[in-house]
Scaffold this active site. Structure first.
Site, mmCIF file in Angstrom:
data_model
loop_
_atom_site.group_PDB
_atom_site.id
_atom_site.type_symbol
_atom_site.label_atom_id
_atom_site.label_comp_id
_atom_site.label_asym_id
_atom_site.label_seq_id
_atom_site.Cartn_x
_atom_site.Cartn_y
_atom_site.Cartn_z
ATOM 1 N N ASP A 172 20.086 -20.296 6.701
ATOM 2 C CA ASP A 172 20.125 -20.847 8.067
ATOM 3 C C ASP A 172 20.925 -22.149 8.044
ATOM 4 O OD1 ASP A 172 19.664 -21.053 10.754
ATOM 5 O OD2 ASP A 172 17.488 -21.226 10.618
ATOM 6 N N HIS A 312 22.572 -11.102 16.089
ATOM 7 C CA HIS A 312 22.050 -12.405 16.539
ATOM 8 C C HIS A 312 23.144 -13.461 16.677
ATOM 9 C CE1 HIS A 312 19.445 -15.845 16.994
ATOM 10 N NE2 HIS A 312 19.756 -16.339 15.804
HETATM 11 C C1 HEM Z 1 22.384 -18.555 13.744
HETATM 12 C C2 HEM Z 1 18.030 -16.958 12.337
HETATM 13 C C3 HEM Z 1 16.156 -18.407 16.571
HETATM 14 C C4 HEM Z 1 20.583 -19.527 18.126
HETATM 15 C C5 HEM Z 1 21.365 -18.017 12.989
HETATM 16 C C6 HEM Z 1 21.498 -17.498 11.646
HETATM 17 C C7 HEM Z 1 20.269 -17.070 11.255
HETATM 18 C C8 HEM Z 1 19.366 -17.288 12.347
HETATM 19 C C9 HEM Z 1 19.900 -16.448 9.918
HETATM 20 C C10 HEM Z 1 22.804 -17.437 10.842
HETATM 21 C C11 HEM Z 1 23.049 -18.667 10.034
HETATM 22 C C12 HEM Z 1 23.607 -19.833 10.787
HETATM 23 O O1 HEM Z 1 24.672 -19.756 11.417
HETATM 24 O O2 HEM Z 1 22.952 -20.885 10.736
HETATM 25 C C13 HEM Z 1 17.139 -17.228 13.373
HETATM 26 C C14 HEM Z 1 15.728 -16.917 13.343
HETATM 27 C C15 HEM Z 1 15.201 -17.326 14.525
HETATM 28 C C16 HEM Z 1 16.298 -17.890 15.302
HETATM 29 C C17 HEM Z 1 15.013 -16.230 12.184
HETATM 30 C C18 HEM Z 1 13.786 -17.276 15.016
HETATM 31 C C19 HEM Z 1 12.746 -17.279 14.237
HETATM 32 C C20 HEM Z 1 17.203 -18.780 17.370
HETATM 33 C C21 HEM Z 1 17.066 -19.158 18.756
HETATM 34 C C22 HEM Z 1 18.318 -19.454 19.205
HETATM 35 C C23 HEM Z 1 19.226 -19.279 18.089
HETATM 36 C C24 HEM Z 1 15.764 -19.200 19.545
HETATM 37 C C25 HEM Z 1 18.760 -19.881 20.582
HETATM 38 C C26 HEM Z 1 18.224 -19.395 21.688
HETATM 39 C C27 HEM Z 1 21.425 -19.419 17.058
HETATM 40 C C28 HEM Z 1 22.818 -19.823 17.090
HETATM 41 C C29 HEM Z 1 23.342 -19.538 15.821
HETATM 42 C C30 HEM Z 1 22.256 -18.965 15.041
HETATM 43 C C31 HEM Z 1 23.568 -20.452 18.254
HETATM 44 C C32 HEM Z 1 24.765 -19.789 15.335
HETATM 45 C C33 HEM Z 1 25.681 -18.663 15.753
HETATM 46 C C34 HEM Z 1 27.094 -18.949 15.290
HETATM 47 O O3 HEM Z 1 27.622 -19.995 15.672
HETATM 48 O O4 HEM Z 1 27.661 -18.141 14.554
HETATM 49 N N1 HEM Z 1 20.060 -17.864 13.396
HETATM 50 N N2 HEM Z 1 17.446 -17.797 14.573
HETATM 51 N N3 HEM Z 1 18.517 -18.857 17.006
HETATM 52 N N4 HEM Z 1 21.124 -18.905 15.816
HETATM 53 FE FE1 HEM Z 1 19.298 -18.284 15.225
#
Ligand code: HEM
Length: 452
Positions: A172, A312
């Protein structure tokens, strides 16, 4: 690398770069005696608050324990602040209409978030729990009698090689936008105007009181992760790519649901197998935009052989799917909470009902406009079956965080060989336990407005 342009000594440290410690406590409090609290805030609490300059990579004496503070609308009211920060979500509080907007089931909400007592939160981050506890005691001693604890969440990095990975196992904190005037973008990274994150800076279209400048809205969410259920789902629905064994096909499904391998390597660059070197190479691990102009046989508006539309990271940051640069960006600064999965949970493929075994993500995002940031990403992109904004496709919800507001929860595009196949999720792997919206003020706002 930081460049001059923003008043970094006036901006709280968590907003632009994150406090990046192994332990982080979220201490939610209620203000019982506003007059006494204000005087302590302005005198002894203020020097404890960590500024961005103190934790930049080149800072000479970074504090062993970093502290930030943020207030809910109720908290600002109690402090006697009459100015309107002009953010409807913040003003209403997160609980307001949350089922219709974010899709939360409030029966799962932690009572503390459902109540009306959270006025603010201290974020206390350090390398050890002992240091966190020592700083919290200091804060409690200083503010003695003026605030009381409503709730707390102790976040901590996962152990060993899982450090930096969330509970499903994925790295993450990889992709955040670069704020112009602060950071130079690495290849593939979006650059946003500082006003997309900070109030009162260029790019912020809201009408704000002067003192709100260089503050940011903090969206907090306690997101429970049902890890054994997630793992079982991957095994039960493993893909069938030739050349991959069953467990690799289960891994592949997980990678396609997220858009990255557990290592952090983006599937848009390495679709069928992990690449651990690429995963941690900051000059390459963001250098993709889903379009593949060099591949003459690939039409990014229909073909999902590299990355599904529903993944995601594509749901929450569609990159070049949207023709023009857009402002729906957040800076994330969350940390996992709760223990590792136990053998008993693994054996039964189900999360324990023992509350002390709850695990998940203490999600934090910063933005100058919650309805353009966190709430937009969750409501308009993640929870939407239609990818209507760009190609009018029915792709289902975000497999990780999406909630079905109507009908079954599903995603298409996950199976590379049959991209129109909908894979149905009979359950949610992430369950919201609630949260609150806060305002993380500048140092000068704490000094000249909130404490007087
Ligand atoms: C990216 C997991 C909740 C928005 C990521 C990544 C993972 C992840 C593994 C890819 C690594 C990274 O770019 O840092 C999770 C998990 C969640 C969660 C397990 C809940 C338990 C959320 C929520 C939001 C969100 C609630 C917004 C509503 C984003 C965004 C990115 C991201 C904006 C970056 C996308 C990019 O720029 O490529 N998340 N996330 N995430 N997540 Fe989540």
């Amino acid at each position: 690398s930081a460049v001059v342009g923003l008043n970094l000594s006036n901006i709280q440290g968590d907003i632009l770069i994150g406090m990046r410690k192994k332990k982080e406590l979220f201490f939610f409090f209620s203000i019982d005696n506003p007059t006494a609290f204000k005087s302590r805030l302005g005198s002894d609490i203020l020097p404890l608050i960590t500024r961005t300059t103190q934790i930049l990579p080149n800072a000479t004496h970074p504090p062993a324990t970093a502290v930030n503070i943020a207030f809910s609308q109720r908290g600002l009211n109690v402090l006697g602040i009459r100015d309107d920060l002009n953010d409807t979500n913040f003003k209403n509080g997160q609980m307001y209409n949350v089922t219709a907007t974010l899709g939360d089931q409030t029966s799962y909400w932690e009572p503390a978030f459902a109540g009306h007592h959270i006025h603010g939160v201290f974020l206390v981050a350090s390398d050890t729990i002992d240091k966190v506890k020592a700083t919290l005691s200091r804060i409690q001693k200083i503010s003695k009698g003026s605030i009381s604890e409503v709730y707390r969440i102790q976040g901590h990095a996962r152990p060993g090689n899982e450090q930096g990975h969330e509970h499903f196992g994925f790295l993450d904190g990889v992709s955040n936008p670069a704020v112009s005037g602060f950071a130079v973008a690495v290849p593939g990274q979006a650059t946003v105007d500082p006003g997309i994150i900070l109030l009162g800076e260029s790019g912020d279209t809201g009408t704000r009181p002067d003192w709100a400048k260089d503050g940011s809205f903090l969206a907090f969410r306690q997101l429970q992760q049902r890890v054994p259920e997630f793992n079982k789902f991957l095994v039960d629905n493993a893909l069938s790519e030739p050349g991959l064994n069953a467990s690799e096909n289960a891994e592949l499904l997980g990678a396609r649901m997220v858009g990255r391998w557990k290592s952090g390597a983006p599937i848009d660059l390495t679709p069928l197998k992990d690449d651990p070197v690429l995963a941690v190479d900051h000059n390459r691990n963001n250098d993709f935009n889903f379009t593949h102009p060099d591949d003459p046989n690939f039409d990014f508006k229909t073909n999902q052989s590299y990355c599904p539309f529903s993944a995601h990271i594509r749901k929450t940051n569609p990159r070049a799917d949207i023709a023009n640069p857009f402002n729906q960006h957040i800076i994330r600064a969350g940390i996992p909470y709760g223990p590792e999965v136990t053998d008993a949970e693994n054996a039964s493929n189900s999360s324990s009902t023992d509350p002390s075994l709850e695990r998940g993500l203490a999600f934090v995002s910063y933005q100058s406009n919650i309805g353009q940031g966190f709430a937009f990403l969750q409501q308009v992109w993640a929870n939407n079956k239609n990818e209507y904004l760009y190609f009018a496709l029915r792709i289902g919800e975000d497999p990780i965080i999406g909630v079905a507001l109507d009908g079954e929860r599903f995603a298409s595009g996950l199976d590379p060989k049959n991209q129109t196949r909908n894979i149905t999720f009979n359950e949610d792997f992430v369950v919201s336990r609630g949260g609150e919206y806060f305002f993380s003020p500048s140092i000068s706002a704490i000094q000249n407005t909130l404490s007087v």
